[in-house]
Enzyme design. Structure first.
Site, PDB file in Angstrom:
ATOM      1  N   ASP A 124       0.826  -1.209   0.000  1.00 40.09           N
ATOM      2  CA  ASP A 124       0.000   0.000   0.000  1.00 40.09           C
ATOM      3  C   ASP A 124       0.857   1.255   0.000  1.00 40.09           C
ATOM      4  OD1 ASP A 124       0.910  -0.709   2.559  1.00 40.09           O
ATOM      5  OD2 ASP A 124      -0.832   0.120   3.577  1.00 40.09           O
ATOM      6  N   THR A 167     -16.807  13.226  30.653  1.00 40.09           N
ATOM      7  CA  THR A 167     -15.900  12.133  30.286  1.00 40.09           C
ATOM      8  C   THR A 167     -15.866  11.892  28.780  1.00 40.09           C
ATOM      9  OG1 THR A 167     -16.253  11.075  32.420  1.00 40.09           O
ATOM     10  CG2 THR A 167     -15.379   9.692  30.661  1.00 40.09           C
TER      11      THR A 167
END
EC number: 2.7.1.33
Length: 259
Positions: free
Chosen positions: A109, A184
């Site tokens: 790739d 969070t």
């Protein structure tokens, strides 16, 4: 028509090129457990949905970083298209000079991306491919592939956080407006994405400095891969997103080797 296949660790990207244009592209899951028949059914369905005739395919090229899937894919190609695929690997003409210690170690790739980018820009380049792993590659104006580095992809990094920290939930990969967050979920998103942007900027700047020491001009920075847009939104270090870079590279390599 030319069928172009790029096999990654998470996805297989397929494209169809006709008369210098891409007329279709698809993304399916990489699964080493699938048989050639299962892949054949999937690919034939994609062709049918786009009103494409498999008999019109005159050539096929594959780049792959997943060796244990190649038997099924090559067998599928013989059954469905009655031809042999050209596989990117040693002995294939690319038009670039690989300066790795062992050129055989460079992922197919990365070579394909380098071929497309060099053919398109003819200037010093840094190519970032945001895949399962994120790869950084340096190419000179003359087409020398200098090397690069590999880091865990952003999804791998975030998955490790979810799995190792018992109280932290799985979150969507989206960029919050602020780096100082008050819950969070957004705190995790900020840390994952802005932290990754910082990593990308640092690596690219270090690579630019090393390329300048080789008397190269300021490298042009190209990004490709599924999460290229998400990261580029938070930095000006990326000059251009080339979403079809790998398919373009496969087409170029096919043309160089079709005889």
């Amino acid at each position: 028509m030319i069928l172009l296949i790029d096999v990654g660790n998470t996805n297989i990207v397929l494209g169809v090129s006709k008369e210098e244009k891409f007329i279709a592209s698809w993304r399916i899951s990489t699964d080493a457990n699938k048989t050639s028949d299962e892949y054949g059914i999937q690919v034939m369905q994609l062709f049918n949905q786009n009103s494409l005739d498999p008999k019109d395919v005159s050539g096929i090229i594959i780049s792959s970083v997943v060796p244990n899937i190649m038997y099924s894919l090559e067998h599928m190609i013989r059954k469905c298209f009655n031809t042999e695929a050209l596989v990117v690997g040693p002995g294939i003409k690319t038009g670039i000079n690989i300066k790795y210690d062992n050129p055989k170690e460079v992922g197919a790739d990365r070579i394909v991306n380098a071929v497309a980018a060099h053919e398109k820009y003819k200037r010093p380049l840094i190519i970032i491919d945001f895949g399962t792993a994120t790869t950084f590659c340096a190419i000179t104006k003359r087409g020398n592939y200098l090397g690069g580095n590999i880091v865990p992809g952003i999804k791998i990094s975030s998955e490790a956080l979810f799995e190792r920290a018992a109280k932290l939930p799985r979150v969507e990969l989206e960029k919050p407006k602020s780096i100082i967050c008050k819950n969070t979920i957004t705190s995790m998103q900020a840390g994952i994405i802005y932290g990754y942007i910082g990593q990308v900027e640092y690596i690219v700047n270090m690579m630019k400095n090393e390329m300048k020491e080789l008397d190269e001009e300021e490298p042009f920075v190209i990004a490709t891969g599924g999460l290229a847009s998400l990261i580029s939104e938070g930095t000006n270090i990326i000059d251009k997103i080339e979403s079809q870079l790998t398919l373009e590279g496969l087409k170029i390599i096919y043309e160089k080797n079709k005889e």
